[in-house]
Each structure stands twice: as structure tokens, then as C-alpha cells.
Design a protein around this motif. Structure first.
Motif, PDB file in Angstrom:
ATOM      1  N   ASN A 106       0.827  -1.298  -0.051  1.00 20.74           N
ATOM      2  CA  ASN A 106       0.195  -0.083   0.196  1.00 20.74           C
ATOM      3  C   ASN A 106       0.715   1.388  -0.068  1.00 20.74           C
ATOM      4  OD1 ASN A 106      -2.594  -1.240   0.162  1.00 20.74           O
ATOM      5  ND2 ASN A 106      -2.637  -1.007   2.288  1.00 20.74           N
ATOM      6  N   LYS A 107       0.338   2.278  -0.725  1.00 22.12           N
ATOM      7  CA  LYS A 107       0.713   3.650  -0.433  1.00 22.12           C
ATOM      8  C   LYS A 107       0.508   4.106   0.960  1.00 22.12           C
ATOM      9  CE  LYS A 107       0.106   4.929  -5.158  1.00 22.12           C
ATOM     10  NZ  LYS A 107      -0.429   6.016  -6.167  1.00 22.12           N
ATOM     11  N   VAL A 108       1.126   5.042   1.491  1.00 26.59           N
ATOM     12  CA  VAL A 108       0.763   5.611   2.998  1.00 26.59           C
ATOM     13  C   VAL A 108      -0.817   5.783   2.896  1.00 26.59           C
ATOM     14  CG1 VAL A 108       1.282   7.255   4.497  1.00 26.59           C
ATOM     15  CG2 VAL A 108       3.087   6.210   3.294  1.00 26.59           C
ATOM     16  N   SER A 109      -1.086   6.658   1.958  1.00 27.75           N
ATOM     17  CA  SER A 109      -2.433   7.214   1.882  1.00 27.75           C
ATOM     18  C   SER A 109      -3.617   5.976   1.751  1.00 27.75           C
ATOM     19  CB  SER A 109      -2.999   8.189   0.766  1.00 27.75           C
ATOM     20  OG  SER A 109      -2.485   7.537  -0.517  1.00 27.75           O
ATOM     21  N   SER A 110      -3.203   4.710   1.488  1.00 29.88           N
ATOM     22  CA  SER A 110      -4.014   3.916   1.508  1.00 29.88           C
ATOM     23  C   SER A 110      -4.122   2.767   2.618  1.00 29.88           C
ATOM     24  CB  SER A 110      -3.624   2.702   0.135  1.00 29.88           C
ATOM     25  OG  SER A 110      -3.668   3.245  -0.898  1.00 29.88           O
ATOM     26  N   ILE A 115       4.184   1.003   2.763  1.00 34.16           N
ATOM     27  CA  ILE A 115       5.197   1.186   2.363  1.00 34.16           C
ATOM     28  C   ILE A 115       6.297   1.794   3.452  1.00 34.16           C
ATOM     29  CG2 ILE A 115       5.364   3.329   1.149  1.00 34.16           C
ATOM     30  CD1 ILE A 115       7.611   0.593   0.528  1.00 34.16           C
ATOM     31  N   VAL A 116       5.659   2.725   4.366  1.00 33.71           N
ATOM     32  CA  VAL A 116       6.744   3.152   5.300  1.00 33.71           C
ATOM     33  C   VAL A 116       6.910   2.166   6.300  1.00 33.71           C
ATOM     34  CG1 VAL A 116       6.774   5.036   6.915  1.00 33.71           C
ATOM     35  CG2 VAL A 116       6.353   5.716   4.668  1.00 33.71           C
ATOM     36  N   ASP A 117       5.551   1.577   6.645  1.00 30.89           N
ATOM     37  CA  ASP A 117       5.737   0.401   7.527  1.00 30.89           C
ATOM     38  C   ASP A 117       6.760  -0.731   7.286  1.00 30.89           C
ATOM     39  OD1 ASP A 117       3.736   1.417   9.149  1.00 30.89           O
ATOM     40  OD2 ASP A 117       1.935   0.613   7.864  1.00 30.89           O
TER      41      ASP A 117
END
Length: 186
Positions: A106-110, A115-117
Motif C-alpha cells: 500500500n501507499k501511505v494514503s491507502s 510502504i513506510v511500515d
């Protein structure tokens, strides 16, 4: 002979700044990689700038639509170099259509897990992100991704030419001996 110059920026000293370079930014120094092989010269420039390049691992790819055809060759090369692939949904679907395995992230906004996780869990070795756009969500996703790559010391390519150079460097590091040559010897 190839000489590859790399600027060094102190982004880690500015925790809330965006990593996207602009014309007004100034580097705190520069290094040069020098070799008979372009890939090795690029690798040396990255080593000199304290940017380690992975030789394998999980590669995250997120490409804007105009880069997806070129990205298929990039994905194939990554697989040949012992990387596994993960990507944002649109990029992953495109890679899968071309017969390659690719996990969706997922993108962050999703929403989480995103991805950051995954970057924070130290599972990503390389990021290639040419996605773009100026909507508020895309911009906040991109900034969060860039900050997470810096925090986790993950190489991050923002365009296809840099991604290709990075792949050449990884190939060279895997197949050639890293040697030091002084300029005086040339």
C-alpha cells in the motif's frame, strides 16, 4: 575511464525537510567514483557518499504510467540480480501482467500496512519511485516515502536513468572486484 561525481547532502541533519532536490539546494561536499567500467564508477561514487547499494533483497517499485513499459525491463533485471519485487498496486499489476511475481504494498494514503511500515521493519533493500503528481495525497505519500528511505538508509532512485545506473552498479559489485586506483596512477 569513467568518472562519476556524487554530491553529498546533509538531509539527516534536517528531520522535517523534503529530500527532493531543488535548484537552490547546496551540497556539503562531493565525491567521485573512477573506474574503467561505468557501473563500478557509479558504485564507487555511492560508496564514497556513504550510500550503500544492496546486492539482493526486496526491491520496491512505484512507477508513473509513462515509465511502466521501461520498468518491465528494470523488473526483469532486478529478478536476475536475486531481488524479489514489491510495488504499489498499479505497478504490481503491470509487472504481474508480464509474468513476474510482485507483491502489492500500500501507499501511505491507502492505509497500513503501507510502504513506510515495511521500510521501518527493515525489509526493503532498494526503492525505485518515479511516481509523481501534485495532488495533496500523492505529495504527502512521496514525502513520507523519501523520509523513510533516509531514516532507514535505503537507496532511493527517483527516475529511470538513476535506476538503470544503480542496476549497473549492483551488477558490477556482484561480478567485479572492487579496486582502488589513485588519480596519480593514471
Amino acid at each position: 575511464m569513467y568518472a562519476v561525481k556524487e554530491a553529498v547532502f546533509p538531509f539527516n541533519k534536517f528531520p522535517n525537510s523534503d529530500l527532493l532536490l531543488g535548484p537552490e539546494m547546496k551540497s556539503t561536499g562531493e565525491v567521485m567514483g573512477f573506474d574503467k567500467n561505468f557501473g563500478m564508477a557509479f558504485a564507487k561514487s555511492q560508496i564514497g557518499a556513504a550510500n550503500s547499494l544492496p546486492k539482493q533483497g526486496l526491491a520496491f517499485i512505484s512507477l508513473k504510467d509513462s515509465h511502466k513499459d521501461e520498468g518491465i525491463d528494470l523488473a526483469r533485471e532486478l529478478l536476475k540480480l536475486d531481488f524479489t519485487l514489491c510495488a504499489t498496486k498499479g505497478t504490481a499489476v503491470y509487472i504481474r501482467k508480464h509474468g513476474m511475481k510482485c507483491r502489492i504494498i500500500n501507499k501511505v494514503s491507502s492505509g497500513s500496512p503501507h510502504i513506510v511500515d515495511v521500510l521501518d521493519s527493515k525489509k526493503i533493500a532498494l526503492v525505485i519511485n518515479t511516481g509523481g503528481g501534485n495532488t495533496e495525497y500523492r505529495l504527502s505519500d512521496a514525502i513520507a516515502l523519501r523520509r523513510a528511505t533516509l531514516k532507514n538508509k535505503v537507496p532511493y532512485c527517483t527516475n529511470m536513468s538513476t535506476a538503470q545506473a544503480c542496476l549497473e552498479a549492483i551488477k558490477s559489485l556482484k561480478t567485479k572486484k572492487l579496486e582502488v586506483t589513485s588519480l596519480q596512477d593514471i
